[in-house]
Design a protein around this motif. Structure first.
Motif, PDB file in Angstrom:
ATOM      1  N   ALA A   3      66.215  55.258  -1.886  1.00 26.36           N
ATOM      2  CA  ALA A   3      65.311  54.103  -1.895  1.00 26.36           C
ATOM      3  C   ALA A   3      65.652  53.171  -3.053  1.00 26.36           C
ATOM      4  O   ALA A   3      65.737  51.950  -2.890  1.00 26.36           O
ATOM      5  N   GLN A   4      65.888  53.805  -4.222  1.00 28.49           N
ATOM      6  CA  GLN A   4      66.240  52.978  -5.375  1.00 28.49           C
ATOM      7  C   GLN A   4      67.522  52.202  -5.107  1.00 28.49           C
ATOM      8  O   GLN A   4      67.634  51.022  -5.414  1.00 28.49           O
ATOM      9  N   TYR A   5      68.450  52.921  -4.543  1.00 27.53           N
ATOM     10  CA  TYR A   5      69.726  52.285  -4.257  1.00 27.53           C
ATOM     11  C   TYR A   5      69.537  51.104  -3.310  1.00 27.53           C
ATOM     12  O   TYR A   5      70.060  50.014  -3.545  1.00 27.53           O
ATOM     13  N   ASP A   6      68.771  51.342  -2.263  1.00 22.80           N
ATOM     14  CA  ASP A   6      68.551  50.275  -1.294  1.00 22.80           C
ATOM     15  C   ASP A   6      67.912  49.055  -1.969  1.00 22.80           C
ATOM     16  O   ASP A   6      68.270  47.918  -1.673  1.00 22.80           O
ATOM     17  N   GLU A   7      67.013  49.349  -2.875  1.00 23.21           N
ATOM     18  CA  GLU A   7      66.327  48.248  -3.545  1.00 23.21           C
ATOM     19  C   GLU A   7      67.320  47.425  -4.359  1.00 23.21           C
ATOM     20  O   GLU A   7      67.317  46.193  -4.322  1.00 23.21           O
ATOM     21  N   ILE A   8      68.187  48.133  -5.073  1.00 20.49           N
ATOM     22  CA  ILE A   8      69.184  47.419  -5.881  1.00 20.49           C
ATOM     23  C   ILE A   8      70.086  46.597  -4.973  1.00 20.49           C
ATOM     24  O   ILE A   8      70.333  45.411  -5.206  1.00 20.49           O
ATOM     25  N   ALA A   9      70.556  47.255  -3.918  1.00 18.14           N
ATOM     26  CA  ALA A   9      71.485  46.558  -3.028  1.00 18.14           C
ATOM     27  C   ALA A   9      70.810  45.319  -2.436  1.00 18.14           C
ATOM     28  O   ALA A   9      71.454  44.285  -2.237  1.00 18.14           O
ATOM     29  N   GLN A  10      69.533  45.459  -2.188  1.00 19.33           N
ATOM     30  CA  GLN A  10      68.788  44.342  -1.599  1.00 19.33           C
ATOM     31  C   GLN A  10      68.832  43.112  -2.507  1.00 19.33           C
ATOM     32  O   GLN A  10      68.946  41.985  -2.037  1.00 19.33           O
ATOM     33  N   CYS A  11      68.750  43.369  -3.820  1.00 16.99           N
ATOM     34  CA  CYS A  11      68.742  42.267  -4.775  1.00 16.99           C
ATOM     35  C   CYS A  11      70.079  41.573  -4.895  1.00 16.99           C
ATOM     36  O   CYS A  11      70.198  40.547  -5.541  1.00 16.99           O
ATOM     37  N   LEU A  12      71.072  42.194  -4.343  1.00 15.44           N
ATOM     38  CA  LEU A  12      72.427  41.708  -4.617  1.00 15.44           C
ATOM     39  C   LEU A  12      72.972  40.833  -3.503  1.00 15.44           C
ATOM     40  O   LEU A  12      74.131  40.452  -3.534  1.00 15.44           O
ATOM     41  N   VAL A  13      72.144  40.561  -2.539  1.00 21.02           N
ATOM     42  CA  VAL A  13      72.632  39.740  -1.443  1.00 21.02           C
ATOM     43  C   VAL A  13      72.888  38.324  -1.953  1.00 21.02           C
ATOM     44  O   VAL A  13      72.018  37.708  -2.560  1.00 21.02           O
ATOM     45  N   SER A  14      74.084  37.871  -1.741  1.00 22.37           N
ATOM     46  CA  SER A  14      74.465  36.500  -2.096  1.00 22.37           C
ATOM     47  C   SER A  14      74.184  36.140  -3.548  1.00 22.37           C
ATOM     48  O   SER A  14      73.595  35.118  -3.861  1.00 22.37           O
ATOM     49  N   VAL A  15      74.575  37.027  -4.426  1.00 24.53           N
ATOM     50  CA  VAL A  15      74.451  36.731  -5.847  1.00 24.53           C
ATOM     51  C   VAL A  15      75.857  36.527  -6.399  1.00 24.53           C
ATOM     52  O   VAL A  15      76.736  37.333  -6.104  1.00 24.53           O
TER      53      VAL A  15
END
Lengths: 1229, 238
Positions: free
Chosen positions: B6-18
């Motif tokens: 879950a933590q990983y998914d959250e981090i990955a989520q923040c990284l879209v188009s950054v």
């Protein structure tokens, strides 16, 4: 056939397509439509093609060589295998073999052939067929002439026979032959009518055969000849290739017989003839047998020969022929043809017209034969190259090969030189004396004292009988039955209790295995001498004696390329024992016991060899291969006896029944369950990919089958399995997971042999195709099995199939025959006499030692022997590993040092790596000799402990020490054998690996890194990781370069800390790899540039967003120190003066040069950069484009640097002092 | 340190188009203070690489290159000191280092007769001082230094991390007294694909038998696990 060959010759059809067509019934997509059409019209003839081709070749060669020169090997070898000796004097062994065609052929062979065509052409086929070797052929005469159309080979009318020139009656040219090859598709031979020929037989090239032919003629009714004006198609005897066609009437044959008899008379007094039945000629005697030289330039009709050779080779390659080695034998016969009957081919000039294809004799001269043979051999090189070294040598030295195909000869020579497959055709002596099995035959295993006693007595009788046999069986006139029969029967009579039978059978079987396990079961000491006498000769002389014996004895040891199954050596005793005992109980128990043992051995989990990770496991590997050989040979032996006993009741001298009688027998026999479920075992073997173990013994088992067996459904299905396996063993396919080459060769050899056994009907081989496909799906389970492990070596191959050795004998006989002319290649083996037997020289310690060891084990429990052997094997193997890890590793280290030296002296490139390697190896390999000494020490040191640990505590001291000594000896022997053979190669390989490793890591800039230091001793490796530092510095750089947010920046403390960490990291080398250090160096230089240009944003109040001068200078000092002391690689300091970094200064207002000047001077001061180097960099800066004022300031800086060379510290302060008004100062100066 | 899915998914989520810049990473750190910078960077880098792999092709059409080049030229003519190239990369959502490479390639094509070789380009990216045009050199350098996912510096950092972790792993194994064979020893024995370490005596970790250890020094997301299994790990069975 003719039609196919014709279309091939006309190039309508490619050879590949034709072979595909032959091999597979369905049309393949690869085929050209035109080709497919041409072939599909011939479809009904497809299955007959191969038999026809083979017969065609035999027939052609037989005409060309009607009485080929009898060479010493051919006479006994080839003729024995020929079909042309029907019911020869010895039907039992060789004679049975020669009767290759069991007369089980249904009489309806060619019933479907149009009668009209048949009638006119039928001409006294009887004698011909009789001559050819059908058994009781009279009943079939009526139909035998009506062989299928393809069988009516064209007979060359003019093939004269020099020995009977007057008999050279000639047929008219058979121009109407096309009738026999009617327009395609017009004769649809029915399934029964297409029974393939039974004439697939080796070439008759001996006089021997023609001697026997006339004899049989007497048994056949004389039939008057049809006038020779008849078309001659059917008079060709399919059964007797090689007979002069003219010899047709009884008179003629009598005439021939007379001539042959007189020849025989001339020959018989030759005293040195080693084989009485061979009648081998002495080359000098046969004046007319001078060899004709073969000349490639005189080959007629090359294209046709090439084509036939190609088709023939392709058939061989696709396993469409029953027996690979038979074909090779035939080809070698052609190669070694000595003399050629002059063909009167006045009207048979080689014609380009393809229609004459079959009419013209294929081989018109020796040149043709040799040409053809060489062409075929070229395509069989792969097989040839796997033959034993001796055969390769003979092939490579064959001058005809050299003359016709230097390339092939070259390959063969290379193969010979690379071959390690020394195979002895003679059998190693079996030193096994009679053994007792106290551990199984003790009292506890018997029901009563009496039974035990009886058994002991019987055992004594058995060994007595055995000893007597050993002593006397070679005496002339001694007969087993007469000498021993009654005693054996009396002994069997005492075996009343059933359990006694099983005990005796166990003894019998053990003895059998013990005595006959050795290759081919030819036990018995060399030349019948006792080992004691021989061992006095010493190893070297013994070897010579053996070779001599081999040469004397070997040619007799097997009968031609397809000998019948026999019981050589000690096996004879056991066979005769079974026959003489003629005890039903004994046989039944024996079968039970044999079946059990076969199952046990067949399912034995042989260690599967992992793909070798490196050479050291070769030692283990040898052992595994040996173990496989032992198991395989045991299985074959047991299966042979099982087959013998199981089919014994059904075998008899009388011809097999036919017709209704046969049907009823079949019905009866099909009810009898098989003695051993061979079919299931075979299927399991194929499934588990253990065919290489299973098939050879199944073949042995089947080779003793009676005539009815192949007709039984159960066994028929076994044959079908074997046939399909045979077809799939295409030698040229070597895929991943496929069977190894020699494994395949072994299977091909044994299967080919089986297919030639008299009881196996020939039509079996040319089986209906539709059964073929069902098999493919079964065999997909291909986990790694034994098949893909190279378990077979040449020695095993030749041991299992001694008939392959016939190839060598044939070649050798050719050499010896021609030795008078060419000087000869046969090296004389000169046995030296011992120094008088009376003197009794001391036995050589080794031989005696081995005997002592044997004797020692004899008296000890078998576990002791196993333990000692196990220890010896493991210690030997470990020894090799140890040597590798110590001696070889040291040598590799030396090599690396030497290489470094070499690189230093020879400069960076160091020269050619291959050359370097050679130099190193020549220096180091001699040290390999130490390996033997070290190996010996190792075994000496390690073995006793291991033996002691594994043997029971209570083992007597003397036994223990003996066991230890033997283990040491065996281990040493094993290790030293491996080491002496492989140490040089091993060192080479390791050094090579080391060299390439060193050269690789040296990379493009080997010396630049200089001496590398490791961490200091006290280092605890707590320094920051290089990756972290690069990342941090990169952050600073990116901040400085921007873009950055207004609030971003670094503190001076952070910078200082960063450089401090960099120092720590550089001093701890633990985690530092060269690329990281390079980047750190580069980043530090960039950082310095930014410091000099004052471009680093500093956190703090807006007024103080710049570093103070003193701070900057301190940081620069830190950097200088790092560059000087801590970086071990080159630091790209010249980047400080790159246009880009100097350009940073251009952006600052006011420009500040003093830091740069300070830095440059410090660099010179610390010896990090030379004065001239800096000058050069500064000079090149002028070339860049700068704003005008910047260029001026740059020039000033340059002058300033030049003007104050090597300023001591105080003077630098001047710069600092003038700092407030530096621009002006610069302008003034 | 175990990271939940879950933590990983959250981090990955923040990284879209950054964009892969220092600033982005800083924001990420503020958002996930409990994770180490190394972990965040590794995840960032992997996510960004996946993103680039997906979009890579569209930046490599000749039209795209041409339009980037023109925009670069226009930009530097206006102001050579401005971060033209970096902003261009961020704007079109492409890695700055890769953008720098594109433009450099294009630039060299225009100014030299022969098309530039790969090694020349790489060498210029490593050391922009070699770029004949001073403005471009600065622009390229800026891109390289500011890119936290691509470029020679990042490559070096990754390599160094890999090396360091192998060394760390070796230290740990030695410390725990686990007997092992390392890659060089295995290679010397003739293995073609080798894990970093094979344990001579397997150990059990949390109920799993461990035969060998491979240090990848990167964050093991599902995707890379999958790829590595395919390329490498399946062949290690022993």
């Amino acid at each position: 056939m003719a039609a196919v060959l014709e279309s091939l010759l006309r190039e309508e059809v490619s050879v590949e397509a034709a072979v595909r067509w032959i091999a597979r019934s369905t049309q393949s997509s690869e085929d050209d439509p035109g080709e497919a059409a041409a072939l599909s019209s011939l479809r009904p003839l497809r299955k007959e093609f191969v038999p026809f081709l083979l017969n065609f070749l035999r027939e052609q060669s037989s005409r060309v060589l009607p009485q080929g020169p009898p060479t010493p090997a051919k006479a006994p070898g080839a003729s024995a295998a020929l079909p042309g000796r029907p019911g020869g004097p010895s039907r039992g062994s060789r004679g049975a073999r020669s009767q290759l065609f069991p007369p089980t052929e249904p009489p309806s062979t060619a019933a479907e052939a149009p009668p009209g065509r048949r009638g006119g052409r039928r001409r006294c086929p009887g004698p011909a067929r009789e001559r050819g070797g059908r058994g009781p052929g009279a009943a079939e005469e009526g139909v035998s002439g009506e062989s299928p159309p393809w069988a009516g080979g064209r007979r060359l009318r003019s093939s004269g026979n020099p020995s009977s020139p007057s008999l050279a009656l000639s047929d008219p040219p058979n121009l109407s032959n096309l009738e026999e090859f009617p327009p395609v598709g017009s004769i649809p031979p029915g399934p029964t009518g297409t029974k393939p020929s039974r004439r697939i037989n080796p070439t008759p090239v001996s006089e021997e055969r023609s001697l026997s032919k006339p004899k049989t003629c007497f048994t056949s009714p004389p039939i008057s000849c049809v006038p020779s004006s008849q078309p001659s198609a059917l008079d060709t005897s399919p059964w007797g290739p090689g007979l002069p066609p003219g010899c047709r009437s009884l008179q003629e044959e009598r005439e021939m017989l007379r001539k042959e008899r007189s020849k025989q008379l001339q020959r018989s007094p030759v005293p040195t003839c080693p084989t009485p039945e061979s009648g081998s000629p002495i080359p000098t005697r046969t004046g007319n047998l001078t060899d004709e030289p073969a000349d490639p330039a005189r080959v007629s009709c090359r294209q046709r020969l090439e084509l036939v050779a190609l088709v023939y080779s392709s058939c061989i390659a696709e396993n469409l022929v029953p027996n690979l080695f038979l074909e090779l034998f035939f080809v070698l016969q052609l190669l070694t043809v000595r003399r050629m009957v002059t063909a009167k081919n006045n009207n048979l000039e080689p014609s380009p017209d393809a229609l004459d294809f079959v009419e013209n004799p294929l081989f018109q001269s020796i040149h043709d034969c040799v040409f053809f043979a060489v062409r075929v051999l070229e395509r069989q090189f792969q097989v040839l190259s796997h033959l034993d070294k001796g055969t390769l040598k003979l092939l490579a030295e064959n001058e005809r090969l050299l003359c016709f195909s230097p390339a092939l000869q070259g390959h063969l020579r290379a193969a010979y030189e690379g071959s390690v497959a020394k195979v002895s055709l003679a059998m190693p002596p079996s030193a096994q004396a009679v053994s007792f099995q106290p551990e199984t035959d003790n009292r506890a295993n018997f029901s009563s004292d009496r039974a035990f006693h009886t058994f002991k007595k019987q055992r004594d009788v058995f060994y007595e009988v055995l000893r007597e046999w050993e002593d006397r069986h070679e005496e002339p006139g001694w007969d087993f039955e007469k000498g021993l029969g009654s005693r054996i029967r009396a002994m069997m009579g005492q075996l009343s209790a059933a359990c006694s039978h099983s005990h005796f059978v166990r003894l019998f079987q053990k003895q059998l295995l013990q005595m006959c396990q050795h290759p081919d079961g030819v036990g018995g000491p060399v030349l019948g001498e006792t080992p004691d006498v021989l061992s006095m000769l010493g190893a070297d002389k013994l070897g010579r004696l053996r070779r001599l014996q081999e040469r004397l004895v070997a040619p007799q040891s097997s009968g031609g390329p397809c000998p019948p199954p026999t019981f050589p050596g000690c096996q004879g005793f056991f066979k005769d024992f079974i026959l003489s005992a003629s005890s039903f109980q004994f046989n039944q128990h024996l079968m039970d016991s044999l079946s059990l043992k076969i199952r046990e051995l067949n399912s034995l989990a042989l260690p599967q060899h992992e793909p070798s990770d490196d050479g050291e496991s070769d030692v283990d590997w040898q052992g595994e291969r040996r173990q496989f050989a032992v198991v395989l040979l045991s299985l074959r032996l047991l299966a042979k006896f099982l087959g013998f006993v199981a089919f014994l009741p059904y075998r008899g001298p009388e011809p097999p029944p036919t017709g209704e009688l046969q049907d009823s027998i079949l019905a009866l026999r099909s009810q009898v369950p098989p003695v051993l479920d061979v079919h299931t075992l075979l299927q399991q073997g194929l499934w588990a990919r253990r065919a290489v173990l299973t098939v050879p013994w199944v073949v042995e088992f089947l080779s003793f089958a009676d005539h009815v067996v192949p007709l039984l459904d159960y066994y028929r299905s076994i044959f079908t399995l074997l046939l399909h396996l045979h077809r799939r063993l295409v030698l040229s396919q070597e895929n991943e997971g496929e069977m190894c080459f020699l494994n395949k060769l072994l299977l091909l050899a044994v299967l080919g042999w089986l297919f030639q056994i008299p009881v196996v009907p020939e039509d079996l081989f040319f089986l209906e195709e539709h059964q073929l496909d069902a098999f493919e799906a079964d065999t997909v389970a291909s986990e790694h099995g034994l098949d893909s492990v190279p378990v077979v070596d040449q020695q095993l191959l030749y041991t299992c199939c001694p008939y392959i050795g016939e190839l060598r004998k044939l070649l050798a006989s050719w050499v010896s025959g021609s030795s008078g002319r060419s000087g000869g290649f046969v090296r004389k083996i000169t046995p030296t006499t011992t120094t008088g037997l009376g003197a009794q020289p001391p036995q050589p310690p080794q031989g005696l030692q081995a005997q002592l060891a044997q004797a020692f084990f004899h008296n000890q429990p078998p576990s002791l022997r196993r333990t000692v052997e196990f220890v010896a094997e493991r210690i030997g193997s470990n020894c090799v590993k140890h040597i590798k890890a110590t001696l070889v590793a040291d040598l590799v280290r030396q090599a690396e040092l030497l290489l470094q030296e070499q690189l230093v002296t020879q400069g960076q490139d160091g020269g050619d790596p291959a050359q370097l390697l050679e130099i190193l190896c020549s220096q180091l390999c001699p040290h390999g000799t130490q390996a033997l000494t070290q190996g010996r020490e190792f075994c000496q040191r390690k073995s006793p402990g291991a033996v002691r640990a594994l043997l029971p505590e209570e083992t007597p001291a003397a036994v223990l020490s003996s066991a230890e000594n033997i283990a040491v000896g065996l281990a040493t022997e094993k290790a030293c054998a491996w080491l002496s053979a492989n140490i040089t190669a091993l060192i080479r390989r390791e050094v090579k690996a080391a060299v390439s490793r060193t050269l690789r890591t040296q990379g493009p800039e080997p010396a630049a890194w200089g001496e590398r230091r490791g961490c200091s001793r006290a280092c605890e490796h707590h320094a920051p990781l290089p990756s972290h530092l690069i990342s941090e510095i990169k952050d600073v750089l990116s901040l400085a370069v921007g873009p950055r947010d207004p609030e971003e920046g670094v503190t001076p403390e952070h910078l200082e800390q960063l450089l401090g960490q960099l120092g720590q990291t550089l001093r701890c080398r633990q985690f530092l790899c060269p690329p990281a250090e390079q980047h750190l160096a580069k980043c530090s230089v960039e950082l310095a540039s930014l410091l000099v240009a004052d471009q680093i944003p500093i956190l703090g109040p807006p007024a103080h967003q710049r570093l103070e001068r003193g701070q900057t200078r301190r940081l620069l000092h830190m950097l200088l120190a790092l560059w000087k002391d801590d970086f071990q690689g080159p630091v790209p300091l010249q980047l400080l003066l790159s246009p880009r970094n100097v350009g940073l200064l251009a952006d600052t207002r006011p420009r500040e040069w003093d830091l740069l000047l300070f830095l440059l001077r410090e660099l010179v001061e610390k010896g990090l950069m030379g004065q001239t180097e800096i000058e050069a960099c500064l000079g090149s800066l002028h070339e860049a484009q700068w704003p005008g004022d910047f260029s001026e300031e740059l020039a000033t800086l340059f002058n300033l640097f030049l003007a104050e060379p090597h300023l001591p510290e105080p003077q630098l302060r001047v710069c600092e002092l003038v700092q407030p008004n530096r621009g002006a100062v610069l302008a003034q100066s | 340190m175990i990271l939940t899915k879950a933590q990983y998914d959250e981090i990955a989520q923040c990284l879209v188009s950054v964009p892969p810049t220092r600033q982005s990473l800083r924001k990420l750190k503020q958002r996930f203070p409990s994770q180490s910078q190394a972990t965040l960077l590794s995840i960032f880098s992997q996510e960004y690489q996946k993103h680039i792999k997906r979009t890579h092709a569209k930046h490599h059409t000749s039209e795209a290159i041409e339009s980037y080049y023109q925009r670069y030229l226009n930009g530097v003519v206006k102001n050579g000191a401005a971060p033209v190239l970096l902003e261009l990369a961020n704007e079109v959502d492409y890695a700055p280092s890769l953008m720098a490479r594109l433009i450099l390639e294009r630039f060299l094509q225009e100014h030299e007769e022969t098309p530039p070789s790969k090694s020349v380009i790489n060498s210029m990216l490593r050391d922009p001082s070699q770029i004949p045009d001073g403005v471009l050199a600065n622009q390229v350098y800026q891109c390289v230094v500011n890119d936290c996912c691509y470029g020679p510096l990042v490559d070096c950092i990754k390599h160094a991390i890999g090396y360091e972790h192998e060394v760390l792993l070796r230290e740990l194994l030695l410390e725990k007294n686990l007997s092992f064979l390392d890659e060089d020893q295995l290679r010397a024995k003739g293995y073609d694909k080798t894990p970093d370490f094979i344990l001579q005596v397997p150990v059990a970790v949390e109920g799993h038998i461990i035969h060998w250890i491979e240090s990848k020094a990167s964050f093991g997301d599902e995707c890379s696990h999958h790829a590595y299994l395919h390329d490498q790990f399946w062949s290690y069975w022993n």
